[in-house]
Design a protein around this motif. Structure first.
Motif, PDB file in Angstrom:
ATOM      1  N   VAL A  85       0.804  -1.224   0.062  1.00  0.00           N
ATOM      2  CA  VAL A  85      -0.005   0.120  -0.019  1.00  0.00           C
ATOM      3  C   VAL A  85       0.959   1.216   0.038  1.00  0.00           C
ATOM      4  CG1 VAL A  85      -1.813   1.331   1.256  1.00  0.00           C
ATOM      5  CG2 VAL A  85      -1.747  -1.246   1.364  1.00  0.00           C
ATOM      6  N   MET A  86       0.756   2.075  -1.127  1.00  0.00           N
ATOM      7  CA  MET A  86       1.643   3.313  -1.230  1.00  0.00           C
ATOM      8  C   MET A  86       0.594   4.300  -1.984  1.00  0.00           C
ATOM      9  SD  MET A  86       4.232   1.998  -3.550  1.00  0.00           S
ATOM     10  CE  MET A  86       4.254   2.014  -5.495  1.00  0.00           C
ATOM     11  N   PRO A  87       1.215   5.443  -1.902  1.00  0.00           N
ATOM     12  CA  PRO A  87       0.425   6.675  -2.731  1.00  0.00           C
ATOM     13  C   PRO A  87       0.590   6.595  -4.317  1.00  0.00           C
ATOM     14  CG  PRO A  87       2.067   7.525  -1.251  1.00  0.00           C
ATOM     15  CD  PRO A  87       2.400   6.138  -1.205  1.00  0.00           C
ATOM     16  N   TRP A  88      -0.593   6.730  -4.703  1.00  0.00           N
ATOM     17  CA  TRP A  88      -0.525   6.433  -6.243  1.00  0.00           C
ATOM     18  C   TRP A  88       0.497   7.324  -7.150  1.00  0.00           C
ATOM     19  CZ3 TRP A  88      -1.355  10.460  -9.576  1.00  0.00           C
ATOM     20  CH2 TRP A  88      -1.800  11.782  -9.179  1.00  0.00           C
ATOM     21  N   THR A  89       1.054   8.346  -6.640  1.00  0.00           N
ATOM     22  CA  THR A  89       1.989   9.019  -7.085  1.00  0.00           C
ATOM     23  C   THR A  89       3.341   8.366  -7.370  1.00  0.00           C
ATOM     24  OG1 THR A  89       2.645  10.050  -4.916  1.00  0.00           O
ATOM     25  CG2 THR A  89       1.252  11.284  -6.268  1.00  0.00           C
ATOM     26  N   LYS A  90       3.403   7.055  -6.856  1.00  0.00           N
ATOM     27  CA  LYS A  90       4.661   6.460  -7.016  1.00  0.00           C
ATOM     28  C   LYS A  90       4.364   5.228  -8.191  1.00  0.00           C
ATOM     29  CE  LYS A  90       6.772   7.408  -2.631  1.00  0.00           C
ATOM     30  NZ  LYS A  90       7.586   6.731  -1.867  1.00  0.00           N
ATOM     31  N   GLU A  91       3.223   5.350  -8.650  1.00  0.00           N
ATOM     32  CA  GLU A  91       3.137   4.294  -9.980  1.00  0.00           C
ATOM     33  C   GLU A  91       4.374   4.386 -10.718  1.00  0.00           C
ATOM     34  OE1 GLU A  91      -0.510   4.519 -11.711  1.00  0.00           O
ATOM     35  OE2 GLU A  91      -1.737   3.673 -10.060  1.00  0.00           O
ATOM     36  N   GLY A  92       4.779   5.567 -11.128  1.00  0.00           N
ATOM     37  CA  GLY A  92       5.968   5.770 -12.082  1.00  0.00           C
ATOM     38  C   GLY A  92       7.277   5.060 -11.701  1.00  0.00           C
ATOM     39  N   VAL A  93       7.424   4.905 -10.401  1.00  0.00           N
ATOM     40  CA  VAL A  93       8.515   4.165  -9.722  1.00  0.00           C
ATOM     41  C   VAL A  93       8.315   2.785 -10.135  1.00  0.00           C
ATOM     42  CG1 VAL A  93       9.930   3.689  -7.825  1.00  0.00           C
ATOM     43  CG2 VAL A  93       8.806   5.917  -8.084  1.00  0.00           C
ATOM     44  N   LEU A  94       7.175   2.243 -10.038  1.00  0.00           N
ATOM     45  CA  LEU A  94       6.908   0.978 -10.307  1.00  0.00           C
ATOM     46  C   LEU A  94       7.185   0.544 -11.672  1.00  0.00           C
ATOM     47  CD1 LEU A  94       3.641   0.186  -8.162  1.00  0.00           C
ATOM     48  CD2 LEU A  94       5.999  -0.466  -7.613  1.00  0.00           C
ATOM     49  N   GLY A  95       6.694   1.527 -12.491  1.00  0.00           N
ATOM     50  CA  GLY A  95       7.017   1.094 -13.963  1.00  0.00           C
ATOM     51  C   GLY A  95       8.544   1.200 -14.191  1.00  0.00           C
ATOM     52  N   GLU A  96       9.422   2.084 -13.575  1.00  0.00           N
ATOM     53  CA  GLU A  96      10.803   2.073 -13.653  1.00  0.00           C
ATOM     54  C   GLU A  96      11.367   0.770 -13.244  1.00  0.00           C
ATOM     55  OE1 GLU A  96      14.438   3.498 -14.761  1.00  0.00           O
ATOM     56  OE2 GLU A  96      12.316   4.499 -15.314  1.00  0.00           O
ATOM     57  N   LEU A  97      11.035   0.246 -12.117  1.00  0.00           N
ATOM     58  CA  LEU A  97      11.513  -0.926 -11.476  1.00  0.00           C
ATOM     59  C   LEU A  97      11.147  -2.053 -12.425  1.00  0.00           C
ATOM     60  CD1 LEU A  97      10.376  -0.712  -7.949  1.00  0.00           C
ATOM     61  CD2 LEU A  97      12.774  -0.484  -8.639  1.00  0.00           C
ATOM     62  N   LYS A  98      10.040  -2.199 -12.966  1.00  0.00           N
ATOM     63  CA  LYS A  98       9.631  -3.100 -13.982  1.00  0.00           C
ATOM     64  C   LYS A  98      10.603  -3.023 -15.263  1.00  0.00           C
ATOM     65  CE  LYS A  98       5.775  -5.210 -16.492  1.00  0.00           C
ATOM     66  NZ  LYS A  98       6.393  -5.585 -17.809  1.00  0.00           N
ATOM     67  N   ARG A  99      10.613  -1.957 -15.771  1.00  0.00           N
ATOM     68  CA  ARG A  99      11.525  -1.649 -17.170  1.00  0.00           C
ATOM     69  C   ARG A  99      13.154  -1.983 -16.720  1.00  0.00           C
ATOM     70  NH1 ARG A  99       8.279   2.792 -17.587  1.00  0.00           N
ATOM     71  NH2 ARG A  99       9.706   4.180 -16.608  1.00  0.00           N
TER      72      ARG A  99
END
Length: 89
Positions: free
Chosen positions: A45-59
């Protein structure tokens, strides 16, 4: 202008490290020292503003996938299902 850009880069780096640390902490809390082999999924559970970080971790290959749990919404926080390869951790 240059100072603003540097601050933004530093903030993004901190956000990246904080998110990665939170994933690792949740992984340890869920599985302890005995990680199963193959793919594992943790809930974070985390702020939705960190979705970009999840995308970066996936890439970067640090996580295999992430998915938003649409049933959970509490203020600015969202619940994410993050899939990792336990063999690569």
């Amino acid at each position: 202008m240059k100072k603003i850009i540097q601050t933004t880069i530093q903030e993004e780096g901190k956000s990246y490290q904080d998110t990665l640390r939170a994933i690792e902490d949740e992984l340890l809390a869920t599985y302890g020292c005995l990680l199963p082999s193959g793919e594992v999924t943790v809930t974070l559970v985390m702020p939705w503003t960190k979705e970009g970080v999840l995308g970066e971790l996936k890439r970067q290959g640090k996580i295999l996938a992430w998915k938003l749990d649409k049933a959970y919404e509490e203020g600015n926080n969202r619940r994410y299902l993050i899939t990792l390869d336990a063999d690569r951790i």
